[in-house]
Design a protein around this motif. Structure first.
Motif, PDB file in Angstrom:
ATOM      1  N   UNK A 116       0.823  -1.203   0.000  1.00 25.32           N
ATOM      2  CA  UNK A 116       0.000   0.000   0.000  1.00 25.32           C
ATOM      3  C   UNK A 116       0.863   1.262   0.000  1.00 25.32           C
ATOM      4  N   UNK A 117       1.899   1.274   0.832  1.00 19.19           N
ATOM      5  CA  UNK A 117       2.754   2.459   0.924  1.00 19.19           C
ATOM      6  C   UNK A 117       3.570   2.655  -0.353  1.00 19.19           C
ATOM      7  N   UNK A 118       3.980   1.566  -0.975  1.00 19.53           N
ATOM      8  CA  UNK A 118       4.712   1.679  -2.240  1.00 19.53           C
ATOM      9  C   UNK A 118       3.830   2.347  -3.295  1.00 19.53           C
ATOM     10  N   UNK A 119       2.564   1.951  -3.310  1.00 19.98           N
ATOM     11  CA  UNK A 119       1.649   2.524  -4.291  1.00 19.98           C
ATOM     12  C   UNK A 119       1.412   4.007  -4.020  1.00 19.98           C
ATOM     13  N   UNK A 120       1.270   4.363  -2.744  1.00 22.18           N
ATOM     14  CA  UNK A 120       1.053   5.772  -2.392  1.00 22.18           C
ATOM     15  C   UNK A 120       2.297   6.593  -2.721  1.00 22.18           C
ATOM     16  N   UNK A 121       3.482   6.060  -2.416  1.00 21.28           N
ATOM     17  CA  UNK A 121       4.723   6.803  -2.663  1.00 21.28           C
ATOM     18  C   UNK A 121       4.964   7.041  -4.151  1.00 21.28           C
ATOM     19  N   UNK A 122       4.468   6.129  -4.994  1.00 17.57           N
ATOM     20  CA  UNK A 122       4.649   6.308  -6.433  1.00 17.57           C
ATOM     21  C   UNK A 122       3.855   7.498  -6.953  1.00 17.57           C
ATOM     22  N   UNK A 123       2.733   7.808  -6.289  1.00 11.99           N
ATOM     23  CA  UNK A 123       1.888   8.914  -6.755  1.00 11.99           C
ATOM     24  C   UNK A 123       2.155  10.213  -6.012  1.00 11.99           C
ATOM     25  N   UNK A 124       2.988  10.172  -4.968  1.00 11.60           N
ATOM     26  CA  UNK A 124       3.285  11.377  -4.187  1.00 11.60           C
ATOM     27  C   UNK A 124       4.798  11.575  -4.142  1.00 11.60           C
ATOM     28  N   UNK A 125       5.317  12.542  -4.885  1.00  7.19           N
ATOM     29  CA  UNK A 125       6.779  12.733  -4.928  1.00  7.19           C
ATOM     30  C   UNK A 125       7.363  13.233  -3.608  1.00  7.19           C
TER      31      UNK A 125
END
Length: 490
Positions: free
Chosen positions: A36-45
């Motif tokens: 989940x965090x990997x996915x969020x980090x990909x969309x938030x620089x």
């Protein structure tokens, strides 16, 4: 009368997006949280993982500016090539032909592997997926002399088997699964089924336990001691064998007790679940979220640092916010606020997990010291009241979260158990009672196993008020057979 204005006061709980996110993160397992965090980090620089930041710094440190030379000035390598070769061929490193080995993507497809061999596709060998029962049987089917019609029937049989290798659905289910136009009689299907029974593992595609054991016995050579007697026992007195009534079986078979005992031992050497040996269910490995350690006579709880996501703010992008203008500044400030909310939710998740684990370890310290028989009754409400949270929150934080102890690694839910009243006014947990039952059954006389009623009476003598049906329920939960099925030779 004209209707007048009415005022009503009511309370309504509204979940903000931030609270919804915190609740969602709380119920995720360690692996799910990472994804989940990997996915969020990909969309938030504005977010980055610590290992990613360290990798970027390492790349910047290791990078060296290329050395530029004049076009008409020979390089050091060229100068070396012009000198007479004085070293032997073994001392000279081989050169790669760029036209032959360099791929369009910049990779070297024919480069030697680490073990010195060349892999044609450039990939390292991977472990093959485990073979399941159907794949194992189909492999044998392809190597067997089946005509196309029988092969189609055998394929339908193989795909109708359960995880233990049985054809519990029967011949009719196989007939219904056959390809359109292949009209096979039940006798024809059964004939093919008996051929499949002789595949490895022997006994698959059996209709019931008797059929499975007979198929395995028929694979033994005729000169195996008491083979024929074992076949008769399975066909006629399998129920008596389950009760281990050797004397009665011997009388009915008109055989000696020693011969009957040898035949019974042969039957017990068979596999009643031949398909289970090829269960391809992958093994799950669990990394604990929390550790419980005993130090100076007290139990201490600590979070597993390796299991906590190392997520933080990307300082490079944070510094750019001050220089951003217009829509870019608005967007980046929004991303920064969301990143801070996420980091706060992660901190709250860790603190909640720590608090709940501390309460559980404190309440179940007797289990950690003495084992399952010392497990105390514990329900979600008790932990919720102690940490000042709702029961649903405790349920989320204890689901798929694991505690490592000197006695093993357990899911936090393992430490919750209902209670049964005792004579002294206290209560014993269901887990403790199950541990007592297992201990009593392990120590029983094999020739005279304890019935559920006898087990209940023994627990009464120990001060635990439990009914016979409750004992039966706990025994079945432990997957322990009834007393009649546990009868065995001493």
């Amino acid at each position: 009368m004209k209707p007048g204005l009415q005022f009503r006061l009511h309370q309504q709980l509204t979940l903000t997006p931030q609270l919804q996110q915190a609740i969602r993160l709380l119920q995720l397992s360690q692996l799910e949280l990472e994804a989940e965090l990997r996915q969020i980090a990909e969309s938030n620089p504005l977010l980055e993982f610590a290992e990613d930041a360290e990798a970027e710094e390492a790349d910047d440190t290791e990078f060296e500016a290329p050395e530029f030379v004049a076009r008409d000035e020979p390089t050091a390598k060229a100068k070396k090539d012009e000198e007479p070769a004085s070293a032997s061929s073994e001392d000279v490193a081989p050169e790669w032909d760029d036209e032959r080995t360099h791929s369009d993507s910049g990779d070297y497809a024919g480069a030697p592997s680490r073990n010195g061999s060349t892999d044609d596709d450039g990939f390292e060998p991977q472990n093959a997926a485990p073979e399941n029962l159907q794949q194992h049987l189909e492999w044998q089917l392809n190597l067997s002399q089946f005509n196309p019609r029988d092969a189609a029937i055998a394929t339908a049989i193989i795909h109708a088997l359960d995880e233990d290798g049985y054809l519990h659905e029967g011949i009719e289910a196989v007939a219904a699964a056959l390809p359109a136009g292949l009209n096979a009689s039940n006798d024809e299907i059964d004939a093919v089924r008996q051929r499949v029974q002789r595949f490895d593992p022997t006994g698959v595609a059996s209709l019931n336990l008797k059929d499975c054991l007979l198929a395995q016995l028929l694979q033994f050579a005729p000169d195996v001691p008491q083979r024929d007697l074992a076949i008769r026992i399975v066909g006629e007195d399998l129920e008596l064998l389950a009760r281990n009534d050797i004397a009665k079986i011997a009388r009915r078979m008109r055989a000696g007790e020693d011969e009957t005992a040898t035949a019974a031992a042969l039957i017990r050497s068979l596999d009643p679940r031949p398909g289970a040996a090829l269960d391809a269910t992958p093994v799950e490995y669990v990394a604990p979220d929390v550790y419980a350690r005993r130090d100076n006579g007290r139990w201490h709880v600590s979070l597993n640092a390796d299991a906590q996501p190392r997520l933080g703010l990307n300082q490079h992008y944070c510094n750019l916010i001050a220089r951003a203008r217009g829509d870019d500044a608005t967007w980046m400030k929004g991303q920064l606020q969301e990143a801070r909310w996420l980091l706060k939710s992660l901190q709250s998740r860790a603190e909640t997990l720590q608090k709940v684990a501390e309460v559980i370890v404190r309440r179940q310290s007797a289990f950690l010291d003495y084992g399952p028989e010392a497990m105390h009754p514990l329900v979600l409400r008790e932990v919720a009241e102690e940490v000042g949270m709702h029961e649903s929150t405790i349920s989320r934080v204890t689901t798929r979260k694991y505690l490592h102890t000197p006695r093993g690694t357990f899911e936090l839910k393992h430490f919750f158990s209902s209670g049964v009243a005792t004579e002294d006014g206290g209560s014993a947990s269901a887990t403790a009672i199950q541990a007592m039952l297992r201990k009593l059954i392990t120590a029983e006389d094999p020739r005279r196993p304890l019935s559920d009623q006898a087990l209940a009476e023994e627990l009464h003598r120990r001060g635990i008020q439990v009914a016979r049906r409750t004992v039966a329920k706990y025994r079945e939960a432990l997957r322990i057979p009834s007393s009649s099925e546990r009868t065995r030779a001493g």
